[in-house]
Design a protein around this motif. Structure first.
Motif, PDB file in Angstrom:
ATOM      1  N   ALA A  47     118.549  73.073 -27.974  1.00  0.00           N
ATOM      2  CA  ALA A  47     118.342  71.626 -27.821  1.00  0.00           C
ATOM      3  C   ALA A  47     116.878  71.290 -27.532  1.00  0.00           C
ATOM      4  O   ALA A  47     116.158  72.070 -26.917  1.00  0.00           O
ATOM      5  N   GLY A  48     116.439  70.135 -28.008  1.00  0.00           N
ATOM      6  CA  GLY A  48     115.074  69.689 -27.769  1.00  0.00           C
ATOM      7  C   GLY A  48     114.831  69.349 -26.314  1.00  0.00           C
ATOM      8  O   GLY A  48     113.765  69.574 -25.772  1.00  0.00           O
ATOM      9  N   PHE A  49     115.853  68.770 -25.650  1.00  0.00           N
ATOM     10  CA  PHE A  49     115.701  68.471 -24.228  1.00  0.00           C
ATOM     11  C   PHE A  49     117.048  68.594 -23.539  1.00  0.00           C
ATOM     12  O   PHE A  49     118.093  68.574 -24.179  1.00  0.00           O
ATOM     13  N   VAL A  50     116.994  68.751 -22.218  1.00  0.00           N
ATOM     14  CA  VAL A  50     118.216  68.777 -21.418  1.00  0.00           C
ATOM     15  C   VAL A  50     118.175  67.520 -20.567  1.00  0.00           C
ATOM     16  O   VAL A  50     117.343  67.408 -19.656  1.00  0.00           O
ATOM     17  N   ALA A 100     117.305  60.683 -19.993  1.00  0.00           N
ATOM     18  CA  ALA A 100     116.938  60.685 -21.413  1.00  0.00           C
ATOM     19  C   ALA A 100     117.816  59.751 -22.243  1.00  0.00           C
ATOM     20  O   ALA A 100     118.240  60.100 -23.339  1.00  0.00           O
ATOM     21  N   SER A 101     118.056  58.560 -21.738  1.00  0.00           N
ATOM     22  CA  SER A 101     118.891  57.618 -22.484  1.00  0.00           C
ATOM     23  C   SER A 101     118.104  57.034 -23.649  1.00  0.00           C
ATOM     24  O   SER A 101     116.894  56.887 -23.591  1.00  0.00           O
ATOM     25  N   ASN A 102     118.820  56.718 -24.731  1.00  0.00           N
ATOM     26  CA  ASN A 102     118.139  56.028 -25.827  1.00  0.00           C
ATOM     27  C   ASN A 102     118.506  54.551 -25.873  1.00  0.00           C
ATOM     28  O   ASN A 102     118.200  53.855 -26.814  1.00  0.00           O
ATOM     29  N   THR A 103     119.209  54.084 -24.849  1.00  0.00           N
ATOM     30  CA  THR A 103     119.583  52.681 -24.850  1.00  0.00           C
ATOM     31  C   THR A 103     119.009  51.922 -23.659  1.00  0.00           C
ATOM     32  O   THR A 103     119.061  50.705 -23.623  1.00  0.00           O
TER      33      THR A 103
END
Ligand code: HEC
Length: 504
Positions: free
Chosen positions: A251-254, A301-304
């Motif tokens: 994964a790119g990030f945790v 790390a939310s995208n919203t």
């Protein structure tokens, strides 16, 4: 396939039935036996054959539709021809389409194994099995069994499963909102689309943390090597999902733990480490950018999440205010000093124009900040759709734009002419649009321009040199265009203060 004349009525299609069942069993067990896809281990021949899937799949769709229509027609005529022969071809081509699709799934090097692709695989197999079953039942009916209604029921089931499977397939190729995007608002929720609520035009830009702050940092420092065409380390970073999915190393990030996140680990390595990102001691994320990215990851790390909801600590908020043009709070200081009253009047005048544009493009235009008369525009939710006619509709707000994002839209040089009145524009994103060198003539007159994004366009060295007339230009992104290193060197001589990102 034997013919279906009354003479053969008594012959029971036992062999066919067994063959059909065996084929279904074979298809159903294929994914289980093969296990998760591993593209690299597969021979090129599989990849080659797999690529026929998008061509073949239309055959069973068309043939089944024909069978359905004929069966419907037979309700009204006495001597309608049997659809059995047609169903044989529907079943046979569906099996071929499934096999080709399966090869594609198993062998494609860039395959994104997502819930959707797995569902599509099973959907395709289910479609083929129901079609085979329908064919078998039809064969029995033609041989004298009284199962005509069961056959019709199966035909309809088959068409239903086909609808689901092909919707998943189309969404994989064209994006999840392919069907819902232009649907009438009443249909949108049914098709899984979002109905966009018009936003308050007077609202100050409250950007999404990921989309407006984190992603642009990576776009600047990482995307030129981790994008759709260059997938270094099998890692694409140009969308949230792909960033999360990661590459060969996982994964790119945790979410919640920056210290375990590959993107952070790689960037924090000593500059001469072979694994450090970007490689070859190239300038990477600044300390400040890393601080923001680490904060974002640690916060989940939310995208919203929006900036206003993200509770950024003072240190991070200060960096963000400094970095991201959309949230610049110092704008008032940069725009020529206006008396507060005049400023308010200007804002009131603009509000009407903004409201009009908002009606056509909800959420696309906003004031840059509470005090500013500058506007930001983004076509990000209209990628692949927004065109020159749409630019024309921005008319009255164009002169007030300070930041405009047209990336991946359809705008051409014509739109750039329309934008020529945007004399205060500081940030302009035109990446992956059909613009050409000719369009840069207008851009070369935007004296305030600080950052220009033209990667993935047809711009050449000749066009690039026109930008030497831009005294404020500090950042220029040109990878995947026709620009050459020699062209970049030449421009650098004239614009020494400008960082030109070229890719490798
Ligand atoms: C100049 C090209 C280039 C740039 C720019 C670049 N990378 Fe990379 N990246 C590579 C190459 C080549 C690899 C594969 C070799 C390796 O794993 O070290 C890679 C691999 C990676 C990997 C490992 C992927 C995996 O799972 O194997 C991560 C994580 C990564 N890069 C993050 C970044 C980040 C974050 C940035 C931006 C700060 C960045 N890269 C910028 C070329 C680049």
């Amino acid at each position: 396939m034997s013919d279906s004349t009354p003479a053969t009525k008594s012959r029971k299609p036992i062999f066919l039935t067994l063959l059909g069942i065996a084929t279904c069993a074979g298809m159903l067990s294929m994914p289980v036996i093969a296990g998760p896809p591993n593209g690299e281990a597969m021979p090129d021949m599989m990849r080659f054959l797999g690529r026929f899937h998008p061509v073949i799949l239309h055959l069973p769709i068309g043939i089944l539709t024909l069978a359905l229509l004929m069966e419907f027609g037979s309700l009204f005529t006495r001597n309608a021809a049997s659809t059995r022969g047609i169903m044989f071809f529907a079943a046979a081509t569906s099996v071929i389409a499934v096999i080709a699709g399966f090869l594609l799934f198993q062998s494609d090097l860039e395959a994104d194994v997502t819930d959707r692709s797995i569902r599509h695989l099973w959907g395709g197999i289910a479609f083929s099995c129901v079609t085979i079953l329908a064919y078998i039942v039809k064969s029995w009916t033609d041989a004298g069994a009284s199962a005509a209604w069961f056959y019709r029921f199966l035909l309809i089931c088959s068409a239903g499963v086909m609808g689901f499977a092909s919707h998943d397939g189309a969404s994989m190729v064209h994006g999840a909102d392919y069907l819902s995007k232009y649907a009438p608002p009443a249909l949108k929720p049914l098709l899984g689309g979002k109905v966009e609520e018009p936003k308050d035009p007077a609202a100050v830009a409250d950007p999404l943390v990921y989309e407006s702050i984190v992603a642009p940092m990576m776009e600047e420092k990482c995307w030129k090597c981790h994008n759709v065409e260059k997938i270094k380390g099998k890692f694409r970073m140009d969308s949230y999902e792909l960033l999360l999915k990661g590459g060969a190393d996982g994964a790119g990030f945790v979410a919640g733990d920056a210290s375990k996140s590959n993107i952070v680990i790689r960037c924090e390595l000593p500059i001469d480490d072979d694994e450090r990102m970007p490689p070859d001691e190239k300038p990477g994320l600044t300390e400040e950018q890393l601080t923001v990215i680490k904060w974002w990851i640690n916060a989940g790390a939310s995208n919203t999440v929006k900036l206003s909801e993200a509770n950024a600590p003072a240190e991070v908020a200060a960096i963000i205010a400094k970095q991201a043009p959309v949230v610049k709070t110092t704008a008032a200081a940069e725009t020529p000093a206006v008396a507060p009253a005049a400023n308010d009047k200007q804002r009131d005048d603009l509000k009407a124009a903004v409201t009009t544009v908002q009606k056509t493009f909800p959420g696309a235009v906003q004031f840059e900040s509470q005090a500013s008369t500058g506007l930001t525009f983004t076509a990000v939710s209209m990628r692949g759709k927004f065109n020159d006619d749409d630019t024309a509709k921005l008319g009255p707000v164009i002169p007030s734009l300070v930041s405009a994002d047209f990336s991946a839209s359809l705008i051409t040089d014509k739109s750039l002419v329309l934008l020529s009145s945007a004399s205060g524009l500081r940030t302009l994103r035109l990446s992956e649009t059909p613009i050409t060198d000719a369009g840069l003539d207008t851009i070369a007159k935007m004296a305030s321009l600080e950052s220009l994004n033209i990667y993935g366009t047809q711009i050449t060295d000749a066009g690039l040199q026109k930008l030497s007339a831009l005294p404020q230009l500090k950042r220029l992104y040109v990878w995947r265009s026709k620009v050459t290193p020699a062209g970049v060197e030449e421009l650098k001589k004239k614009l020494p203060q400008c960082v030109i990102e070229m890719g490798i």
